[in-house]
Design a protein around this motif. Structure first.
Motif: not given
Ligand code: SF4
Ligand code: SF4
Ligand code: SF4
Lengths: 154, 627
Positions: B252-257, B431-437, B575-579, B587-590
């Motif tokens: 899903l592209g939400i594995l923090p790396t 757990h990645e908080p950007r994406s859908e989360s 998290f305000s920068q895009a994955i 995805a980012k949190v805005e």
């Protein structure tokens, strides 16, 4: 064909739920120390439920005739009116699955719940089962042989 | 007569060596239901604001809940509540295993620890008795050695031991308390608090059991729970363990790396649950009373990362010692997990501190001089394992890492701040908080102990499944029609998500089984049935929800007293920068501020300060927390 309680330690996760169900069913409380099935959980990685195999050795040593075989289930049961809590049965049981219940001061052991064993009914992983005697005997042979070979592992 | 609860609180003063047993007050307990709710009341009222978490005046509450040690299918938890030396906030660290149930069977719902022992001690609690015993001979031993020694010394293989290792003794700010060898009260540094009190371990055993008010009704409620859980939507977790999430999250592209630089790890297959189970699993292991058995029992039999059998690693650990550090060697991860367990370290903060150091090294903010010539390169498995050792012993660069990401960044300067991934000083979990989360992003920002996926942790399941979790009668699933803006909707939804999650916290249940819906999880209604039959109280889902709200507000008040307000409810800059790549690239949190506004409003909290309004506290009967 009658049924027998059988364990498969390779499936046991050590959750102790069978002990809790046993004490709830028998005494209306949740207390693994008042259970008639004993889950031995040790390190490294040992989870083995130990149960009475209803061999009847205890019947022979009871001085008061308080241990009897139930005709319908073939379970060895304690007659609480006759038992004095002397502990002769505890001494003889090769599996250590008899105990003197501290609250009631008499012998306590598995009685197969008169044919619907709570532990087997509720084991989440089928590690304790109430099975047709032929199948159970085969499993017992298997476990016995593997134990001799030192190979019981999951 | 007490049902469900043991009815007693044990107070231990390590300075004076005095211990005291106190009867609990039924109506006061019912107000909070127990566990972390009641612990919040105890700590709020007994420990004034501003007490240094590592000073003798700091108190610690070990808390069990009404379902702890019962047949409630995930009721094996206890929680340790304290002020965190890592964050300065309220902290609660949960753990499973046998410790909580055995504490209750020993006759106590709560243990309050006060003061500081002059010399190392351990506490032995058994069947209503308590002894403070010398532990000089245990100081310096790791958790495994300590546990083995105590079993031998007390001659009882059935004791449950919660101990600190070298990390706690040495004051690593994220040192954990480890019970039953492989179960961690991990986050926030309780190990350091124990160390500061010269308290090596707490040992419990008991034969008292728990009385049930209505045994038949209780058995029926539990049978219903057992049946419902056959339809549990996350039923695949036990098959692979929580580590099964590695593959799912990566796809899903939400594995923090790499310290959350990205959320996709090319070599995820090598550290997946499938690989762990195929190559290293010995067996499945359950916490006391749990039918889920998500625990793994693993070892590495040969090679340079050889380890004896041990519980774990869990998903969090595999990501934190793996992808987060760019490490693709599962044997090294298992070794790292083993070392964290025996030294007593939180694997999440440990992994994040290592990853942060690796990023700083990459950017030239940490040089070979500081690392004593050891290059901290992404993906170097041996370096990761070495750093775990160094952190636990505060050796060399380990002394810097032992302070956690926030303090490290403060020392390394503004350029490092960009890479510092924490909230209120608590390193982010996997757990990645950007994406859908996006609701998860809000949870990270506002959770009382900092970036927290656990307390309470329904946000990510909401983000993905919008499950109602039994909250239908309270208005979920939503979104509310009168609110148009999606971010505001999420803020309002989180009120319900948080309170539903908080119910498990105040009952002493593991969170897993409370996700789903009627017929597939333990809903608030089913919890109410279970608790009612256990206690004989006529508890409703609404009452549980109110108690949860009380608890949630009180933890907020605890933090407010330490100076935490809206200004601290923020996310790391990253998290305000895009994955940058992978399935959730871009995805980012805005929308955090909008979510916060809506959430505070829904909670009855002041929008400016983010603190509970006096009316709200009065409504909840928390007048004492108004200031
Ligand atoms: S209920 Fe089953 S899995 Fe759990 S301890 Fe008993 S036998 Fe083992
Ligand atoms: S209690 Fe022991 S001696 Fe008696 S029948 Fe069972 S196993 Fe045999
Ligand atoms: S059959 Fe009944 S009495 Fe025997 S161990 Fe199981 S639950 Fe206990």
């Amino acid at each position: 064909m009658s049924k027998v309680l059988i364990v498969d330690p390779t499936l046991c996760t050590g959750c102790h739920r069978c002990e809790m169900w046993c004490s709830l069913t028998k005494y209306g409380e949740i207390n693994p120390s008042r259970s008639n099935v004993y889950v031995i959980r040790r390190e490294p990685g040992v989870d083995v439920p130990v149960i009475c195999i209803h061999c009847g050795l205890c019947i022979d040593v009871c001085p008061l005739g308080a241990l009897k075989r139930d005709r319908t289930t073939d379970a060895v049961v304690v007659d609480s009116d006759l038992c004095s809590g002397c502990g002769a049965c505890v001494k003889v049981c090769p599996y250590g699955v008899l105990r003197i219940d501290e609250e009631m001061d008499i012998a306590a052991k598995c009685d197969l719940c008169s044919g619907s064993p709570a532990c087997a009914d509720h084991c989440p992983h089928g590690a304790i089962r109430y099975e047709d005697v032929r199948k159970a005997a085969a499993k017992r042979r298997e476990l016995w042989a593997m134990a001799q070979a030192g190979k019981i592992r999951s | 007569m007490w049902y469900g609860f043991a009815g007693k609180l044990l107070r231990i003063n390590l300075t004076s060596g005095e211990t005291k047993v106190e009867e609990l007050d039924k109506s006061e307990l019912r107000k909070y239901m127990g566990c972390t709710g009641y612990a919040a009341k105890l700590l709020y009222q007994e420990m004034p604001g501003g007490v240094d978490p590592l000073a003798p005046e700091a108190k610690v509450v070990l808390a069990t809940g009404v379902v702890t040690g019962t047949l409630c299918p995930s009721g094996g938890s206890y929680e340790v509540c304290f002020r965190s030396p890592l964050t300065g906030t309220w902290n609660q660290a949960r753990s499973g295993g046998a410790f909580g149930p055995k504490l209750k069977y020993a006759g106590f719902d709560f243990v309050v620890i006060e003061g500081k022992a002059a010399d190392p001690v351990y506490v032995y609690i058994h069947d209503g008795q308590v002894e403070i015993k010398p532990a000089k001979h245990l100081w310096g031993l790791n958790v495994e050695e300590t546990t083995d020694t105590l079993i031998r010394e007390l001659d009882d293989p059935e004791i449950s031991v919660a101990a600190i290792g070298q990390a706690g003794e040495n004051g690593v700010l994220y040192a954990a308390l480890i019970n039953d060898r492989g179960r961690a009260a991990g986050r926030g540094g309780i190990g350091a608090v124990f160390g500061s009190k010269n308290l090596k371990a707490i040992v419990v055993n008991g034969h008292g059991g728990i009385k049930v008010a209505q045994a038949k009704k209780f058995a029926e409620a539990i049978e219903k729970a057992e049946q419902w859980l056959n339809n549990y939507p996350f039923g695949s977790i036990p098959a692979l363990g929580t580590v099964g999430l590695v593959s799912v999250n990566n796809s899903l592209g939400i594995l923090p790396t790499k310290n959350f630089q990205t959320a996709y790890f090319e070599k995820a297959d090598q550290i997946s649950g499938e690989t762990l189970n195929r190559k290293y699993q010995i067996k499945r292991r359950a916490c006391y009373g749990c039918s889920f058995a998500c625990g793994r029992y693993t070892s590495v039999p040969t090679g340079k990362f050889v380890t004896p059998p041990m519980e774990g690693p869990e998903y969090e650990t595999v990501d934190m010692l793996g992808a987060i550090c760019g490490v693709d060697d599962l044997e090294a991860i298992i070794k790292g997990n083993y070392l964290c367990n025996v030294y007593g370290l939180d694997t999440i903060s440990t992994g994040m501190s290592i990853a942060f150091a690796m990023e700083c090294y990459e950017k030239g903010l940490l040089t070979d001089k500081e690392t004593e010539g050891m290059p901290l390169r992404w993906g170097d498995a041996e370096v990761m394992v070495k750093l775990v050792e160094k952190i636990a012993h505060q050796k060399g660069i380990g002394a810097l890492l032992a302070q956690g990401v926030k303090r490290m960044a403060e020392q390394l300067g503004p350029a490092a701040e960009e890479a510092a991934v924490h909230v209120k000083g608590l390193e982010l979990p996997a757990h990645e908080p950007r994406s859908e989360s996006k609701v998860l992003a809000l949870q990270y920002a506002v959770s009382p102990r900092g970036a927290c996926h656990m307390h309470p942790n329904w946000a990510s399941t909401w983000d993905f499944g919008q499950l109602d979790c039994g909250m239908k009668e309270f208005g979920l699933p939503w979104p509310p029609a009168e609110i148009q803006d999606e971010s505001s909707q999420k803020g309002v939804v989180y009120r319900y998500v948080a309170l539903q999650g908080e119910i498990s916290e105040i009952l002493g249940a593991c969170i897993f089984y409370s996700w789903g819906g009627e017929g597939s999880c333990i809903t608030p209604q089913l919890y109410a049935e279970i608790v009612s039959a256990l206690t004989g109280w006529d508890v409703t889902a609404a009452e549980l929800l109110t108690a949860a709200e009380r608890s949630w507000n009180l933890k907020r008040c605890f933090n407010a007293r330490e100076g935490f307000t809206r200004k601290d409810d923020k996310l790391p800059r990253r998290f305000s920068q895009a994955i940058p790549n992978g399935p959730s690239a871009g995805a980012k949190v805005e929308n955090l501020d909008t979510m916060l506004d809506a959430y505070y409003e829904a909670m009855g909290w002041d929008k400016q300060t983010g603190l509970p309004r006096p009316e709200k506290l009065r409504e909840l009967g928390l007048e004492f927390a108004i200031n």
